[in-house]
Design a protein around this motif. Structure first.
Motif, mmCIF file in Angstrom:
data_model
loop_
_atom_site.group_PDB
_atom_site.id
_atom_site.type_symbol
_atom_site.label_atom_id
_atom_site.label_comp_id
_atom_site.label_asym_id
_atom_site.label_seq_id
_atom_site.Cartn_x
_atom_site.Cartn_y
_atom_site.Cartn_z
ATOM 1 N N UNK A 40 87.695 37.271 -3.027
ATOM 2 C CA UNK A 40 89.132 37.004 -2.847
ATOM 3 C C UNK A 40 89.655 36.181 -4.017
ATOM 4 N N UNK A 41 88.888 35.191 -4.440
ATOM 5 C CA UNK A 41 89.312 34.369 -5.580
ATOM 6 C C UNK A 41 89.315 35.177 -6.877
ATOM 7 N N UNK A 42 88.358 36.086 -7.040
ATOM 8 C CA UNK A 42 88.330 36.925 -8.243
ATOM 9 C C UNK A 42 89.552 37.844 -8.276
ATOM 10 N N UNK A 43 89.874 38.454 -7.150
ATOM 11 C CA UNK A 43 91.047 39.339 -7.098
ATOM 12 C C UNK A 43 92.333 38.548 -7.337
ATOM 13 N N UNK A 44 92.430 37.353 -6.752
ATOM 14 C CA UNK A 44 93.605 36.506 -6.978
ATOM 15 C C UNK A 44 93.713 36.120 -8.461
ATOM 16 N N UNK A 45 92.586 35.816 -9.076
ATOM 17 C CA UNK A 45 92.599 35.479 -10.501
ATOM 18 C C UNK A 45 93.048 36.669 -11.343
ATOM 19 N N UNK A 56 96.247 33.554 -22.983
ATOM 20 C CA UNK A 56 94.847 33.282 -23.293
ATOM 21 C C UNK A 56 94.321 32.115 -22.465
ATOM 22 N N UNK A 57 95.139 31.086 -22.291
ATOM 23 C CA UNK A 57 94.692 29.904 -21.543
ATOM 24 C C UNK A 57 94.508 30.220 -20.062
ATOM 25 N N UNK A 58 95.314 31.099 -19.541
ATOM 26 C CA UNK A 58 95.158 31.477 -18.134
ATOM 27 C C UNK A 58 93.890 32.306 -17.949
ATOM 28 N N UNK A 59 93.573 33.163 -18.896
ATOM 29 C CA UNK A 59 92.340 33.943 -18.818
ATOM 30 C C UNK A 59 91.125 33.018 -18.867
ATOM 31 N N UNK A 60 91.139 32.077 -19.786
ATOM 32 C CA UNK A 60 90.033 31.121 -19.896
ATOM 33 C C UNK A 60 89.942 30.259 -18.645
ATOM 34 N N UNK A 61 91.089 29.802 -18.136
ATOM 35 C CA UNK A 61 91.099 28.976 -16.929
ATOM 36 C C UNK A 61 90.589 29.715 -15.703
ATOM 37 N N UNK A 62 90.973 30.979 -15.572
ATOM 38 C CA UNK A 62 90.500 31.775 -14.432
ATOM 39 C C UNK A 62 88.997 32.002 -14.520
ATOM 40 N N UNK A 63 88.496 32.265 -15.729
ATOM 41 C CA UNK A 63 87.059 32.453 -15.906
ATOM 42 C C UNK A 63 86.295 31.181 -15.556
ATOM 43 N N UNK A 64 86.785 30.042 -16.020
ATOM 44 C CA UNK A 64 86.129 28.761 -15.729
ATOM 45 C C UNK A 64 86.196 28.450 -14.233
ATOM 46 N N UNK A 65 87.365 28.689 -13.621
ATOM 47 C CA UNK A 65 87.514 28.426 -12.185
ATOM 48 C C UNK A 65 86.545 29.279 -11.364
ATOM 49 N N UNK A 66 86.451 30.573 -11.686
ATOM 50 C CA UNK A 66 85.548 31.456 -10.936
ATOM 51 C C UNK A 66 84.089 31.084 -11.163
ATOM 52 N N UNK A 67 83.742 30.662 -12.355
ATOM 53 C CA UNK A 67 82.369 30.238 -12.630
ATOM 54 C C UNK A 67 82.011 28.981 -11.853
ATOM 55 N N UNK A 68 82.916 28.014 -11.848
ATOM 56 C CA UNK A 68 82.675 26.774 -11.104
ATOM 57 C C UNK A 68 82.590 27.052 -9.614
ATOM 58 N N UNK A 69 83.459 27.914 -9.109
ATOM 59 C CA UNK A 69 83.418 28.269 -7.687
ATOM 60 C C UNK A 69 82.098 28.924 -7.320
ATOM 61 N N UNK A 70 81.595 29.808 -8.171
ATOM 62 C CA UNK A 70 80.316 30.467 -7.912
ATOM 63 C C UNK A 70 79.177 29.453 -7.868
ATOM 64 N N UNK A 71 79.148 28.528 -8.809
ATOM 65 C CA UNK A 71 78.092 27.508 -8.837
ATOM 66 C C UNK A 71 78.171 26.615 -7.601
ATOM 67 N N UNK A 72 79.380 26.230 -7.208
ATOM 68 C CA UNK A 72 79.545 25.386 -6.026
ATOM 69 C C UNK A 72 79.090 26.119 -4.761
ATOM 70 N N UNK A 73 79.452 27.391 -4.625
ATOM 71 C CA UNK A 73 79.030 28.151 -3.447
ATOM 72 C C UNK A 73 77.520 28.342 -3.407
ATOM 73 N N UNK A 74 76.899 28.545 -4.556
ATOM 74 C CA UNK A 74 75.436 28.666 -4.609
ATOM 75 C C UNK A 74 74.792 27.358 -4.159
ATOM 76 N N UNK A 75 75.304 26.237 -4.639
ATOM 77 C CA UNK A 75 74.724 24.936 -4.252
ATOM 78 C C UNK A 75 74.943 24.640 -2.782
ATOM 79 N N UNK A 76 76.081 25.030 -2.237
ATOM 80 C CA UNK A 76 76.337 24.820 -0.809
ATOM 81 C C UNK A 76 75.378 25.647 0.033
ATOM 82 N N UNK A 77 75.110 26.871 -0.373
ATOM 83 C CA UNK A 77 74.189 27.702 0.409
ATOM 84 C C UNK A 77 72.753 27.217 0.275
ATOM 85 N N UNK A 78 72.393 26.644 -0.863
ATOM 86 C CA UNK A 78 71.033 26.120 -1.020
ATOM 87 C C UNK A 78 70.819 24.876 -0.161
#
Length: 94
Positions: free
Chosen positions: A29-34, A44-66
């Motif tokens: 859902x976050x990827x589609x919204x981005x 360019x800044x929005x593309x970079x920001x969306x990429x960083x946001x999705x990467x951070x979200x993925x890392x946070x979700x992985x750590x929460x599941x671990x």
């Protein structure tokens, strides 16, 4: 010839990219919204920001599941299940 081992841990739950189904759905859902944000405000800044946001979200979700014990709020299943009403009225004869 390849040999495949039998998957016996089917009850542990389905995992996609290391995330359970609910976390993966949140990630998608976050990827589609981005992508929608990138399409409607192309910068360019929005593309970079969306990429960083999705990467951070993925890392946070992985750590929460671990470390799922941090958010474990499930209620223990009752030992006895009964259809009797809990009442102090006594219907038996003495």
């Amino acid at each position: 010839m390849k040999q495949f081992e039998v998957y016996r841990n089917i009850r542990k739950g389905a995992v996609i990219f290391g995330l359970p189904i609910s976390s993966f759905a949140l990630m998608m859902i976050c990827v589609v919204a981005s992508l929608l944000i990138i399409i409607f405000s192309f910068s360019l800044w929005i593309i970079i920001g969306a990429f960083i946001f999705n990467s951070i979200l993925y890392v946070v979700l992985i750590r929460i599941t671990r470390k799922s014990q941090l958010f474990l709020v499930s209620v223990k299943f009752p030992d006895i299940i009964s259809n009797k009403r809990k009442s102090n009225l006594n219907y038996e004869q003495d």
